[in-house]
Design a protein around this motif. Sequence first.
Motif, PDB file in Angstrom:
ATOM      1  N   SER A 298       0.813  -6.186  -0.008  1.00 51.34           N
ATOM      2  CA  SER A 298       1.717  -4.932  -0.408  1.00 51.34           C
ATOM      3  C   SER A 298       0.854  -4.779  -1.818  1.00 51.34           C
ATOM      4  CB  SER A 298       3.071  -5.203  -1.120  1.00 51.34           C
ATOM      5  OG  SER A 298       3.517  -4.039  -1.624  1.00 51.34           O
ATOM      6  N   ILE A 299       0.305  -3.384  -2.200  1.00 47.05           N
ATOM      7  CA  ILE A 299      -0.310  -3.276  -3.186  1.00 47.05           C
ATOM      8  C   ILE A 299       0.729  -2.732  -4.411  1.00 47.05           C
ATOM      9  CG2 ILE A 299      -2.053  -1.685  -4.339  1.00 47.05           C
ATOM     10  CD1 ILE A 299      -3.067  -3.864  -2.330  1.00 47.05           C
ATOM     11  N   LYS A 300       1.866  -2.984  -4.177  1.00 50.59           N
ATOM     12  CA  LYS A 300       2.960  -2.797  -5.024  1.00 50.59           C
ATOM     13  C   LYS A 300       2.803  -4.009  -6.094  1.00 50.59           C
ATOM     14  CE  LYS A 300       5.699  -0.169  -2.227  1.00 50.59           C
ATOM     15  NZ  LYS A 300       6.667   0.082  -1.499  1.00 50.59           N
ATOM     16  N   PHE A 301       1.860  -4.766  -6.044  1.00 51.82           N
ATOM     17  CA  PHE A 301       1.478  -5.641  -7.230  1.00 51.82           C
ATOM     18  C   PHE A 301       0.926  -4.972  -8.386  1.00 51.82           C
ATOM     19  CE2 PHE A 301      -2.359  -5.756  -4.524  1.00 51.82           C
ATOM     20  CZ  PHE A 301      -3.416  -5.482  -5.500  1.00 51.82           C
ATOM     21  N   LEU A 302       0.509  -3.537  -8.234  1.00 46.18           N
ATOM     22  CA  LEU A 302      -0.205  -2.982  -8.980  1.00 46.18           C
ATOM     23  C   LEU A 302       0.905  -2.497 -10.329  1.00 46.18           C
ATOM     24  CD1 LEU A 302      -2.252  -0.193  -7.003  1.00 46.18           C
ATOM     25  CD2 LEU A 302      -2.782  -1.991  -8.613  1.00 46.18           C
TER      26      LEU A 302
ATOM     27  N   VAL B 100     -11.334   6.505 -10.680  1.00 44.31           N
ATOM     28  CA  VAL B 100     -10.850   5.602 -11.830  1.00 44.31           C
ATOM     29  C   VAL B 100     -10.820   4.203 -11.320  1.00 44.31           C
ATOM     30  CG1 VAL B 100      -9.476   5.445 -13.875  1.00 44.31           C
ATOM     31  CG2 VAL B 100     -10.495   7.880 -13.119  1.00 44.31           C
ATOM     32  N   TYR B 101     -10.040   4.191 -10.014  1.00 50.70           N
ATOM     33  CA  TYR B 101      -9.549   2.785  -9.647  1.00 50.70           C
ATOM     34  C   TYR B 101      -9.984   2.771  -8.190  1.00 50.70           C
ATOM     35  CZ  TYR B 101      -6.237   4.026 -13.188  1.00 50.70           C
ATOM     36  OH  TYR B 101      -5.645   4.173 -14.272  1.00 50.70           O
ATOM     37  N   THR B 102     -10.416   1.691  -7.713  1.00 50.43           N
ATOM     38  CA  THR B 102     -10.962   1.313  -6.319  1.00 50.43           C
ATOM     39  C   THR B 102     -10.132  -0.019  -6.041  1.00 50.43           C
ATOM     40  OG1 THR B 102     -12.699   0.164  -7.149  1.00 50.43           O
ATOM     41  CG2 THR B 102     -13.294   2.627  -6.696  1.00 50.43           C
ATOM     42  N   PHE B 103      -9.924   0.071  -4.765  1.00 48.24           N
ATOM     43  CA  PHE B 103      -9.398  -1.120  -3.977  1.00 48.24           C
ATOM     44  C   PHE B 103     -10.169  -1.589  -2.769  1.00 48.24           C
ATOM     45  CE2 PHE B 103      -6.282  -2.935  -1.065  1.00 48.24           C
ATOM     46  CZ  PHE B 103      -6.241  -4.137  -1.632  1.00 48.24           C
ATOM     47  N   THR B 104     -10.730  -2.645  -2.628  1.00 45.55           N
ATOM     48  CA  THR B 104     -11.544  -3.133  -1.499  1.00 45.55           C
ATOM     49  C   THR B 104     -10.976  -4.295  -0.971  1.00 45.55           C
ATOM     50  OG1 THR B 104     -13.556  -1.788  -2.426  1.00 45.55           O
ATOM     51  CG2 THR B 104     -13.818  -3.628  -0.689  1.00 45.55           C
ATOM     52  N   ALA B 105     -10.657  -4.302   0.619  1.00 43.61           N
ATOM     53  CA  ALA B 105      -9.916  -5.511   0.995  1.00 43.61           C
ATOM     54  C   ALA B 105     -10.748  -5.982   2.316  1.00 43.61           C
ATOM     55  CB  ALA B 105      -8.421  -5.016   1.306  1.00 43.61           C
ATOM     56  N   THR B 106     -10.646  -7.099   2.522  1.00 48.24           N
ATOM     57  CA  THR B 106     -11.410  -7.851   3.695  1.00 48.24           C
ATOM     58  C   THR B 106     -10.516  -8.675   4.478  1.00 48.24           C
ATOM     59  OG1 THR B 106     -13.512  -7.423   2.536  1.00 48.24           O
ATOM     60  CG2 THR B 106     -13.703  -9.017   4.534  1.00 48.24           C
TER      61      THR B 106
ATOM     62  N   SER C 211     -12.012   0.230   1.787  1.00 45.35           N
ATOM     63  CA  SER C 211     -12.108   0.551   0.562  1.00 45.35           C
ATOM     64  C   SER C 211     -11.360   1.917   0.210  1.00 45.35           C
ATOM     65  CB  SER C 211     -13.440   0.429  -0.166  1.00 45.35           C
ATOM     66  OG  SER C 211     -13.399   0.768  -1.632  1.00 45.35           O
ATOM     67  N   VAL C 212     -10.676   2.176  -1.032  1.00 42.45           N
ATOM     68  CA  VAL C 212     -10.118   3.174  -1.205  1.00 42.45           C
ATOM     69  C   VAL C 212     -10.358   3.554  -2.700  1.00 42.45           C
ATOM     70  CG1 VAL C 212      -7.746   2.347  -1.666  1.00 42.45           C
ATOM     71  CG2 VAL C 212      -8.060   4.824  -1.419  1.00 42.45           C
ATOM     72  N   GLY C 213     -10.702   4.881  -3.173  1.00 40.98           N
ATOM     73  CA  GLY C 213     -11.059   5.160  -4.491  1.00 40.98           C
ATOM     74  C   GLY C 213      -9.875   6.240  -4.932  1.00 40.98           C
ATOM     75  N   LEU C 214      -9.359   6.081  -6.152  1.00 41.90           N
ATOM     76  CA  LEU C 214      -8.242   6.859  -6.698  1.00 41.90           C
ATOM     77  C   LEU C 214      -8.685   7.313  -8.140  1.00 41.90           C
ATOM     78  CD1 LEU C 214      -5.493   4.812  -5.116  1.00 41.90           C
ATOM     79  CD2 LEU C 214      -6.180   7.155  -4.088  1.00 41.90           C
ATOM     80  N   SER C 215      -7.877   8.386  -8.656  1.00 43.38           N
ATOM     81  CA  SER C 215      -8.068   8.812  -9.887  1.00 43.38           C
ATOM     82  C   SER C 215      -7.013   8.663 -10.699  1.00 43.38           C
ATOM     83  CB  SER C 215      -8.513  10.362  -9.850  1.00 43.38           C
ATOM     84  OG  SER C 215      -7.577  11.158  -9.276  1.00 43.38           O
ATOM     85  N   ASP C 216      -5.850   8.210 -10.243  1.00 41.08           N
ATOM     86  CA  ASP C 216      -4.795   7.800 -11.052  1.00 41.08           C
ATOM     87  C   ASP C 216      -3.898   6.647 -10.587  1.00 41.08           C
ATOM     88  OD1 ASP C 216      -1.993   8.917  -9.638  1.00 41.08           O
ATOM     89  OD2 ASP C 216      -3.732  10.120  -9.167  1.00 41.08           O
TER      90      ASP C 216
ATOM     91  N   LEU D 143      -9.611  -5.719  -6.961  1.00 40.02           N
ATOM     92  CA  LEU D 143      -8.988  -4.495  -7.497  1.00 40.02           C
ATOM     93  C   LEU D 143      -9.836  -4.154  -8.746  1.00 40.02           C
ATOM     94  CD1 LEU D 143      -6.749  -2.391  -7.538  1.00 40.02           C
ATOM     95  CD2 LEU D 143      -5.362  -4.224  -8.853  1.00 40.02           C
ATOM     96  N   ASN D 144     -10.359  -2.924  -8.762  1.00 44.60           N
ATOM     97  CA  ASN D 144     -11.211  -2.397  -9.975  1.00 44.60           C
ATOM     98  C   ASN D 144     -10.402  -1.429 -10.730  1.00 44.60           C
ATOM     99  OD1 ASN D 144     -13.082  -0.990 -11.647  1.00 44.60           O
ATOM    100  ND2 ASN D 144     -14.666  -2.124 -10.607  1.00 44.60           N
ATOM    101  N   LEU D 145      -9.738  -1.592 -11.950  1.00 45.93           N
ATOM    102  CA  LEU D 145      -8.939  -0.737 -12.781  1.00 45.93           C
ATOM    103  C   LEU D 145      -9.685  -0.481 -13.756  1.00 45.93           C
ATOM    104  CD1 LEU D 145      -5.369  -2.276 -12.617  1.00 45.93           C
ATOM    105  CD2 LEU D 145      -6.177  -0.470 -11.603  1.00 45.93           C
ATOM    106  N   ARG D 146     -10.640   0.730 -13.644  1.00 47.19           N
ATOM    107  CA  ARG D 146     -11.552   1.209 -14.673  1.00 47.19           C
ATOM    108  C   ARG D 146     -12.528   0.172 -15.267  1.00 47.19           C
ATOM    109  NH1 ARG D 146      -9.182   3.460 -19.237  1.00 47.19           N
ATOM    110  NH2 ARG D 146      -7.151   2.246 -19.297  1.00 47.19           N
TER     111      ARG D 146
END
Length: 412
Positions: A4-8, A25-31, A38-43, A69-72
């Motif tokens: 669950s990415i509710k750890f964010l 601005v944000y990217t999340f990559t899972a394997t 992978s998904v990229g988001l701006s907020d 998880l890449n937060l900026r």
Amino acid sequence: MIKSIKFLPVLAVTLAWNPVQAADVYTFTATTGGKTASVGLSDLSSTAKYSMDSLNIGYTEQSQATAVLNLRGVEANFAYTANSPSLQFNIPSLGITQTFNGATRKQSQDMLEDWFKKNPNILSRMFKEYAKSTPIDPIAGNPNSLMSQMAASDFRAATGIGVEDKDVSQKEDANKSDAKSDHANPGLLGVGIRYGQYKSNGFKTDTTTLPLFYSKVINKYTLFFDVPLSMIETESSKSYTGSLGVGLKVPVMNKWNITGFLRDGVGGSKDLGAVSGIYSGSLTSDFSYLIPDDGSKIMMGNMISYSKTYSIEVGGYETNYDLSNYIFRNGLAFERKLPFDLLSKKVTGELFAINTYFGGDDVYVKSSTDIGFDLGTNMTIGNYTYKDNKLGLTYTFGGGYTGFTLNYGYKF
């Protein structure tokens, strides 16, 4: 933690920036199981919509899985081994490595969240990375940030160089007895509007600022109250900043003044996961030289400011960038009366150049320069003169950061 990415929300006030793609601005990559998504988001708020399950790569509670998880900019790595609830967590750039051994993967996620809450120093280290690694942080590190704009506001008020001139100057032939009258010592209210657009490292930032100010000449001193309020938008992520400054200008000798300012500011962004307070103090010297028989004027301003962040608690997390900086701002301007009127008033033109340099903790843009021009109409009350309308354009560059600001200010 990975299911669950509710750890964010745990990391919503952490980490920094280095986008994989422009505007992400944000990217999340899972394997897991040899599949990667992978998904990229701006907020930041949008990231809560995603989980390992939603990426459709075959994740189960028994799967071996990794995620980045890449937060900026600062990468946070998460890993589960097969058939294990233990969560391995690390942030390589900060040298942080932790393992959380819950009875279930959900419990391991909860342990990570508690760890962040109980270790605010970890958040401070991450916030420092914001200022050091990103050109889009709303609190510090770039010319558009709260810390930079607090220093710029002090300088503008003290010197009158650049946008929204807030200075009130005494006429050369002022009579001292007249200067004691209320009419000769105006109290001025002012409002302005600034719009700026900036680019750095593939990101575009738009800023709208509403500066509110009041100045009052009391005998030979000038008292300032200054309240700039800003909305900053970077790739759909919104931030809000504001500050209150109180200053006093003291004349040293003819055409030379020293102005002291104290200021407190707050900024934050739910989208960018950033919030902090800043207090600052500054001293500014401004000197002007009137060219004989010409009516033109050369102005010089030199400022030193000290800024320090302070903590704000949000959602159980104590957030503090833990930054201390000395800011040096030095500017020159040439002002000349122009041979035409506007609104039945004399018009003055000004060319200026201002450099800003940061000492102390590392910031993304250490040095930047503003060059610009403005046009103002002159108003006289008794023995004092000021610009009641001022329209200008400024170009900012330095450290890979470029942009322009269009401004208008009005005093009454």
